[in-house]
Design a protein around this motif. Structure first.
Motif, PDB file in Angstrom:
ATOM      1  N   LEU A  22      24.599  58.965 -14.983  1.00 52.24           N
ATOM      2  CA  LEU A  22      23.359  58.586 -14.290  1.00 52.24           C
ATOM      3  C   LEU A  22      22.578  57.795 -15.226  1.00 52.24           C
ATOM      4  O   LEU A  22      21.794  56.598 -14.645  1.00 52.24           O
ATOM      5  CB  LEU A  22      22.704  59.636 -13.708  1.00 52.24           C
TER       6      LEU A  22
ATOM      7  N   LEU B 283      24.220  54.013 -14.035  1.00 54.21           N
ATOM      8  CA  LEU B 283      23.011  53.050 -13.036  1.00 54.21           C
ATOM      9  C   LEU B 283      22.222  52.084 -13.452  1.00 54.21           C
ATOM     10  O   LEU B 283      22.326  51.078 -12.654  1.00 54.21           O
ATOM     11  CB  LEU B 283      21.972  54.347 -12.569  1.00 54.21           C
TER      12      LEU B 283
ATOM     13  N   ASP C 155      24.327  53.453  -2.024  1.00 51.50           N
ATOM     14  CA  ASP C 155      23.599  54.140  -3.079  1.00 51.50           C
ATOM     15  C   ASP C 155      24.170  54.755  -4.115  1.00 51.50           C
ATOM     16  O   ASP C 155      24.678  55.607  -3.910  1.00 51.50           O
ATOM     17  CB  ASP C 155      22.960  54.892  -2.112  1.00 51.50           C
ATOM     18  N   HIS C 156      24.176  54.091  -5.209  1.00 48.51           N
ATOM     19  CA  HIS C 156      24.814  54.273  -6.283  1.00 48.51           C
ATOM     20  C   HIS C 156      24.630  55.710  -6.970  1.00 48.51           C
ATOM     21  O   HIS C 156      25.583  56.423  -7.065  1.00 48.51           O
ATOM     22  CB  HIS C 156      24.578  53.149  -7.483  1.00 48.51           C
ATOM     23  N   LYS C 157      23.386  56.062  -6.840  1.00 50.15           N
ATOM     24  CA  LYS C 157      23.059  57.596  -7.541  1.00 50.15           C
ATOM     25  C   LYS C 157      23.651  58.617  -6.432  1.00 50.15           C
ATOM     26  O   LYS C 157      24.078  59.474  -6.850  1.00 50.15           O
ATOM     27  CB  LYS C 157      21.549  57.597  -7.542  1.00 50.15           C
TER      28      LYS C 157
ATOM     29  N   GLU D  81      26.309  61.700  -7.378  1.00 51.11           N
ATOM     30  CA  GLU D  81      25.868  62.824  -7.256  1.00 51.11           C
ATOM     31  C   GLU D  81      27.082  63.671  -6.303  1.00 51.11           C
ATOM     32  O   GLU D  81      27.636  64.712  -6.400  1.00 51.11           O
ATOM     33  CB  GLU D  81      24.938  62.978  -6.589  1.00 51.11           C
TER      34      GLU D  81
ATOM     35  N   GLN E 146      24.996  63.755 -15.875  1.00 55.25           N
ATOM     36  CA  GLN E 146      23.711  63.030 -16.409  1.00 55.25           C
ATOM     37  C   GLN E 146      23.751  61.964 -17.085  1.00 55.25           C
ATOM     38  O   GLN E 146      23.098  60.937 -16.972  1.00 55.25           O
ATOM     39  CB  GLN E 146      22.691  64.275 -17.050  1.00 55.25           C
TER      40      GLN E 146
END
Length: 198
Positions: free
Chosen positions: A99, A103, A175-177, A181, A96
């Protein structure tokens, strides 16, 4: 019982923070425009409308002008571990944290220019590597403290190194996120052979 809300920073602290940010912003603008080696600390001081002495009150050296959030990064990594929500595992809290903090940086319009500046400047590359080691040591120690084991414990150091490598591994992905994950899933659930087309 809820934690007491920390007092808001006073006028002096706000002024110091604003001065520090103005110096860092001026430095980055000049470095991107002219190149790191073509800009002196005096140039930065003039652009920020402060004295050279003031620059060195806020930053330990020229390289630190580029990595102006180094100290706060260390503190944030420790806080992510120590102040995680009840029931949250250390990897979950660090996922978390990555992120929430990385990000926005990854999506910044100047990110590619910044990376190019660091990658093409030997002094900055070397500083970034030393900084990465310091962050790894800080995070590994915080993890070790949580589990009551000695600093330098291999499992804690391995977790810290992997977590701090996540941004570099995710950087080039569309897609970085999703990449962050997936990397933490590998960490928590174990590596599995990739399937063609997956």
């Amino acid at each position: 019982m809820p934690e007491p809300t920390p007092p808001a920073p006073g006028r002096r602290e706000r002024k110091k923070a604003a001065t520090r940010q103005a110096i860092a912003d001026a430095a980055l603008r000049l470095f991107l425009e002219r190149g790191y080696d073509q800009v002196s600390v005096r140039d930065v001081a003039e652009a920020a409308d402060v004295s050279v002495t003031t620059v060195f009150k806020h930053f330990s050296g020229k390289e630190a002008l580029v990595f102006d959030r180094e100290a706060s990064t260390d503190a944030a990594l420790v806080a992510a571990v120590r102040e995680r929500a009840p029931g949250s595992t250390v990897p979950d809290a660090l996922r978390q944290h990555v992120l929430d903090t990385w990000l926005p940086v990854a999506e910044h319009p100047q990110r590619a220019e910044f990376n190019r500046l660091v990658d093409t400047t030997p002094a900055l590359r070397a500083y970034a590597e030393r900084m990465w080691v310091r962050h790894t040591d800080t995070l590994a120690a915080a993890i070790a403290d949580e589990f009551g084991v000695e600093h330098g414990h291999l499992a804690c150091t391995a977790l810290a190194r992997f977590v701090l490598d996540v941004p570099a591994l995710a950087q080039g992905r569309p897609d970085h996120k999703a990449a962050v994950e997936e990397l933490f899933t590998i960490l928590t659930d174990g590596w599995r052979p990739p399937r063609p087309g997956a």
